[in-house]
Design an enzyme around this catalytic site. Structure first.
Site, PDB file in Angstrom:
ATOM      1  N   ASP A   1     -59.723   6.500  27.855  1.00  0.00           N
ATOM      2  CA  ASP A   1     -60.144   5.508  27.104  1.00  0.00           C
ATOM      3  C   ASP A   1     -61.773   4.385  27.227  1.00  0.00           C
ATOM      4  OD1 ASP A   1     -57.500   6.024  25.614  1.00  0.00           O
ATOM      5  OD2 ASP A   1     -56.653   4.609  27.016  1.00  0.00           O
TER       6      ASP A   1
ATOM      7  N   GLY B   1     -64.057   4.642  25.768  1.00  0.00           N
ATOM      8  CA  GLY B   1     -64.728   4.297  24.662  1.00  0.00           C
ATOM      9  C   GLY B   1     -66.038   5.026  23.919  1.00  0.00           C
ATOM     10  N   LYS B   2     -64.906   6.476  24.026  1.00  0.00           N
ATOM     11  CA  LYS B   2     -65.362   7.693  23.556  1.00  0.00           C
ATOM     12  C   LYS B   2     -65.829   7.003  21.776  1.00  0.00           C
ATOM     13  CE  LYS B   2     -62.815  10.023  24.670  1.00  0.00           C
ATOM     14  NZ  LYS B   2     -61.835   8.864  26.114  1.00  0.00           N
TER      15      LYS B   2
ATOM     16  N   GLY C   1     -56.623   8.404  21.310  1.00  0.00           N
ATOM     17  CA  GLY C   1     -56.432   7.337  20.827  1.00  0.00           C
ATOM     18  C   GLY C   1     -58.032   6.647  20.227  1.00  0.00           C
ATOM     19  N   HIS C   2     -58.847   6.678  19.345  1.00  0.00           N
ATOM     20  CA  HIS C   2     -60.155   6.592  19.560  1.00  0.00           C
ATOM     21  C   HIS C   2     -60.683   5.319  18.788  1.00  0.00           C
ATOM     22  CE1 HIS C   2     -61.759  10.370  21.386  1.00  0.00           C
ATOM     23  NE2 HIS C   2     -60.431   9.927  21.781  1.00  0.00           N
TER      24      HIS C   2
ATOM     25  N   GLN D   1     -59.600  12.523  26.448  1.00  0.00           N
ATOM     26  CA  GLN D   1     -59.165  11.562  27.646  1.00  0.00           C
ATOM     27  C   GLN D   1     -60.638  11.946  28.423  1.00  0.00           C
ATOM     28  OE1 GLN D   1     -57.437  14.422  25.896  1.00  0.00           O
ATOM     29  NE2 GLN D   1     -56.191  12.975  24.758  1.00  0.00           N
TER      30      GLN D   1
ATOM     31  N   ASP E   1     -68.872  -6.226  29.365  1.00  0.00           N
ATOM     32  CA  ASP E   1     -68.501  -8.268  29.534  1.00  0.00           C
ATOM     33  C   ASP E   1     -67.737  -8.496  30.024  1.00  0.00           C
ATOM     34  OD1 ASP E   1     -68.119  -5.450  27.450  1.00  0.00           O
ATOM     35  OD2 ASP E   1     -67.005  -6.935  26.285  1.00  0.00           O
TER      36      ASP E   1
ATOM     37  N   GLY F   1     -69.634  -5.067  24.017  1.00  0.00           N
ATOM     38  CA  GLY F   1     -68.454  -4.917  23.416  1.00  0.00           C
ATOM     39  C   GLY F   1     -68.617  -4.569  22.636  1.00  0.00           C
TER      40      GLY F   1
HETATM   41  P1  GDP Z   1     -61.445   6.460  23.674  1.00  0.00           P
HETATM   42  O1  GDP Z   1     -60.749   6.975  23.605  1.00  0.00           O
HETATM   43  O2  GDP Z   1     -62.944   6.989  24.594  1.00  0.00           O
HETATM   44  O3  GDP Z   1     -62.024   5.995  22.039  1.00  0.00           O
HETATM   45  O4  GDP Z   1     -62.346   4.332  24.214  1.00  0.00           O
HETATM   46  P2  GDP Z   1     -60.343   3.506  23.851  1.00  0.00           P
HETATM   47  O5  GDP Z   1     -60.359   3.678  21.989  1.00  0.00           O
HETATM   48  O6  GDP Z   1     -58.869   4.341  23.813  1.00  0.00           O
HETATM   49  O7  GDP Z   1     -60.292   1.798  24.239  1.00  0.00           O
HETATM   50  C1  GDP Z   1     -61.925   1.550  24.734  1.00  0.00           C
HETATM   51  C2  GDP Z   1     -61.354   0.292  23.618  1.00  0.00           C
HETATM   52  O8  GDP Z   1     -62.075  -0.788  24.048  1.00  0.00           O
HETATM   53  C3  GDP Z   1     -60.998   0.437  22.720  1.00  0.00           C
HETATM   54  O9  GDP Z   1     -60.289  -0.717  22.331  1.00  0.00           O
HETATM   55  C4  GDP Z   1     -62.371  -0.638  21.997  1.00  0.00           C
HETATM   56  O10 GDP Z   1     -62.931  -0.821  20.827  1.00  0.00           O
HETATM   57  C5  GDP Z   1     -63.011  -1.338  23.121  1.00  0.00           C
HETATM   58  N1  GDP Z   1     -64.599  -1.563  23.714  1.00  0.00           N
HETATM   59  C6  GDP Z   1     -65.637  -0.505  23.987  1.00  0.00           C
HETATM   60  N2  GDP Z   1     -66.468  -0.727  24.964  1.00  0.00           N
HETATM   61  C7  GDP Z   1     -66.470  -1.868  24.141  1.00  0.00           C
HETATM   62  C8  GDP Z   1     -67.317  -2.970  25.065  1.00  0.00           C
HETATM   63  O11 GDP Z   1     -67.987  -2.504  25.251  1.00  0.00           O
HETATM   64  N3  GDP Z   1     -66.525  -3.608  25.629  1.00  0.00           N
HETATM   65  C9  GDP Z   1     -65.046  -4.461  24.986  1.00  0.00           C
HETATM   66  N4  GDP Z   1     -65.133  -5.211  25.437  1.00  0.00           N
HETATM   67  N5  GDP Z   1     -64.822  -3.688  24.190  1.00  0.00           N
HETATM   68  C10 GDP Z   1     -64.883  -2.451  23.867  1.00  0.00           C
HETATM   69  P1  IMO Z   2     -58.662   9.419  24.671  1.00  0.00           P
HETATM   70  O1  IMO Z   2     -58.166  10.592  24.280  1.00  0.00           O
HETATM   71  C1  IMO Z   2     -55.823   7.769  28.057  1.00  0.00           C
HETATM   72  C2  IMO Z   2     -52.872  10.144  30.024  1.00  0.00           C
HETATM   73  C3  IMO Z   2     -51.416   9.909  29.667  1.00  0.00           C
HETATM   74  C4  IMO Z   2     -50.332  10.386  30.279  1.00  0.00           C
HETATM   75  C5  IMO Z   2     -51.548  12.114  30.168  1.00  0.00           C
HETATM   76  C6  IMO Z   2     -50.535  13.419  29.529  1.00  0.00           C
HETATM   77  O2  IMO Z   2     -57.854   8.153  23.385  1.00  0.00           O
HETATM   78  O3  IMO Z   2     -59.043   8.522  26.271  1.00  0.00           O
HETATM   79  P2  IMO Z   2     -50.225  13.689  27.805  1.00  0.00           P
HETATM   80  O4  IMO Z   2     -49.530  13.292  26.348  1.00  0.00           O
HETATM   81  O5  IMO Z   2     -51.582  14.322  26.919  1.00  0.00           O
HETATM   82  O6  IMO Z   2     -49.255  14.637  27.937  1.00  0.00           O
HETATM   83  O7  IMO Z   2     -49.712  12.861  28.523  1.00  0.00           O
HETATM   84  O8  IMO Z   2     -52.538  11.727  29.654  1.00  0.00           O
HETATM   85  N1  IMO Z   2     -53.542  10.548  28.116  1.00  0.00           N
HETATM   86  C7  IMO Z   2     -54.169   9.585  28.023  1.00  0.00           C
HETATM   87  N2  IMO Z   2     -54.861   8.252  28.826  1.00  0.00           N
HETATM   88  N3  IMO Z   2     -56.508   8.271  27.142  1.00  0.00           N
HETATM   89  C8  IMO Z   2     -55.885   9.736  26.335  1.00  0.00           C
HETATM   90  O9  IMO Z   2     -57.031   9.633  25.289  1.00  0.00           O
HETATM   91  C9  IMO Z   2     -54.725  10.675  26.898  1.00  0.00           C
HETATM   92  N4  IMO Z   2     -54.570  11.793  26.229  1.00  0.00           N
HETATM   93  C10 IMO Z   2     -53.111  11.570  27.823  1.00  0.00           C
HETATM   94  O10 IMO Z   2     -50.737   8.452  29.617  1.00  0.00           O
HETATM   95  O11 IMO Z   2     -51.267   9.671  31.944  1.00  0.00           O
HETATM   96 MG    MG Z   3     -58.195   6.040  23.620  1.00  0.00          MG
END
Ligand code: GDP
Ligand code: IMO
Ligand code: MG
Length: 422
Positions: free
Chosen positions: A12, A14-15, A39-40, A223, A332, A413
């Site tokens: 998570d 911000g990929k 979840g991206h 991840q 931010d 952001g």
């Molecule tokens: P990912 O799994 O690495 O793609 O990241 P996620 O989408 O799961 O989580 C990142 C969260 O942070 C999402 O809700 C994005 O919209 C948000 N986000 C990404 N970059 C920024 C940033 O620079 N600032 C803020 N406030 N939110 C961000």
């Molecule tokens: P993105 O790509 C954050 C965590 C789960 C749990 C562990 C194992 O959005 O960054 P699993 O379902 O793979 O058996 O869970 O890994 N986890 C993540 N945490 N971002 C993810 O993906 C994740 N995918 C799995 O919360 O701790």
């Molecule tokens: Mg994610």
């Protein structure tokens, strides 16, 4: 050459946002591991969209998107992803290709995930319950079903024998899991039909040819490095190699063909699910990060645990991946903290250590912090590096010195435009 983009923390980072920002410079975006546990999130033109299996380049006209062999696909979730994209008129069939060698998540894999977690009780991994672990177990156990199997008439026989075996295993766990397999199977078959409308390819061959033709390829990780099956905080990890080597096996790219390795991290740290997290905060500061950063899982909606940046862990991730360029996200969110803490070492068994110990558990690791001055300016409207406040520049300079890798992007952001290139 193939560039990689990987998360350096617990996911998570911000990929999704950064892949979307960078796609204009690439011809192909290819996911190499993980599945719908990811979840991206992408935000642009007032649209907020979450992708789980489909690569984050899908909104760009110029790019081909590939789901590589290292990914595990749940046809049910995949169909939902396709349905959710329909309104954007993206002409998906011409720009989204699936590797024949990618493995399929069966409904019973999801049930097995739930049974395993329930049986573990307090020691549960905190899995997303998407069936990831059981599917990779069948892959390495040489029992799995692959996308390419769907091109043969007997795929339902294969499915049946694997699902039957799974039912026996679910019974073995002896936990209370309610399910209606017939219903789940109908949904699965609908998903398969949706999947079959897309082009299945030998993605390694496609990528060889693309490289020979000078195409630019970006491999998108899911991840983060600390969730890597080998190098993460085992057993509280996911079941794939989330690190750079995972792109070689997950796409069929030789090590010598890897170009830049883009490592992405939050200006602080978050983790969702169970497992060690040395810099986790249980105070107001942690709550502020969670609130301002809106730290809730994009896949499960669970609140993310928050804490200061852990430089010990980040250095480890930079080394394992061979990161050439860093990207710092969510700067931010730290606006308004009087001081910013950075964990530069741990106290472990009474001694100061600067590496990740084998067994981090409970409170056996205590972070040693360096403190820098905070900044109060709102960063979210800033677009240029020379607008950034001096205290943030000092934070960046400190990190670059410690990590010995330049920070090329500072994100301020969630929107595509809230991205500062340095
Ligand atoms: P990912 O799994 O690495 O793609 O990241 P996620 O989408 O799961 O989580 C990142 C969260 O942070 C999402 O809700 C994005 O919209 C948000 N986000 C990404 N970059 C920024 C940033 O620079 N600032 C803020 N406030 N939110 C961000
Ligand atoms: P993105 O790509 C954050 C965590 C789960 C749990 C562990 C194992 O959005 O960054 P699993 O379902 O793979 O058996 O869970 O890994 N986890 C993540 N945490 N971002 C993810 O993906 C994740 N995918 C799995 O919360 O701790
Ligand atoms: Mg994610």
């Amino acid at each position: 050459m193939v560039d990689l983009l990987l998360g350096l923390q617990w996911g998570d980072e911000g990929k999704g946002k950064i892949v979307d920002v960078l796609t204009k410079d690439y011809d192909i975006i290819a996911r190499f591991q993980g599945g719908p546990n990811a979840g991206h999130t992408l935000e642009f033109n007032g649209i907020k969209h979450v992708l789980h299996t489909i690569p984050s380049g899908i909104f760009h006209k110029n790019a081909i998107n590939i789901v590589g062999n290292g990914v595990v696909i749940d046809p049910v979730i995949f169909k939902k992803e396709l349905d959710n994209l329909e309104k954007f008129n993206l002409d998906i069939a011409t720009k989204l290709f699936i590797s024949r060698k990618a493995h399929l998540i069966l409904p019973t894999h999801r049930l097995l995930d739930a049974a395993s977690e329930t049986a573990k009780g307090k020691a549960k991994i905190g899995s997303t319950l998407k069936g990831i672990g059981p599917t990779y177990m069948d892959k390495t156990g040489r029992n799995g079903m692959r996308v390419g199997d769907l091109e043969f008439d007997n795929w339902k026989d294969k499915y049946r024998s694997l699902a039957n075996k799974h039912e026996g295993m679910i019974a073995y766990y002896n936990v209370d899991i309610q399910y209606d397999l017939k219903e789940l199977e109908d949904e699965f078959c609908e998903g398969i039909e949706a999947l079959k409308k897309l082009k299945f390819i030998d993605s390694e061959q496609y990528i060889f040819d693309a490289m020979a033709n000078g195409k630019k390829i970006l491999a998108e990780g899911a991840q983060g490095s600390l969730l890597d099956i080998d190098f993460g905080t085992y057993p509280f990890v996911t079941s794939s190699n989330t690190t750079a080597a995972g792109a070689c096996t997950g796409l069929g790219v030789a090590p010598g063909k890897i170009g830049r390795v883009l490592g992405i991290f939050k200006a602080y740290t978050t983790r969702v699910g169970s497992g060690p997290f040395p810099t986790e905060l249980f105070d107001n500061d942690g709550q502020t990060m969670g609130r301002v950063g809106n730290e809730f899982g994009a896949t499960t909606g669970r609140p993310r645990r928050c804490g200061w940046l852990d430089l010990v862990a980040l250095k480890y991730a930079v080394r394992i991946n061979g990161v050439t360029d860093l990207m710092m996200m969510k700067a931010d969110v730290l606006s308004g903290f009087e001081s910013i803490k950075i964990c530069t070492a741990y106290t472990y068994k009474g001694k100061k250590v600067e590496h990740l110990p084998y067994n981090i558990e409970g409170n056996n690791v205590v972070p040693v912090y360096t403190e820098l001055k905070g900044w109060s300016q709102d960063l979210t409207e800033m677009t240029k590096a020379n607008e950034l406040p001096p205290a943030l520049n000092a934070y960046i300079a400190f990190l670059e010195k410690q990590l010995e890798v330049p920070i090329k992007i500072v994100s301020v952001g969630p929107d595509r435009l809230q991205t500062i290139h340095r």
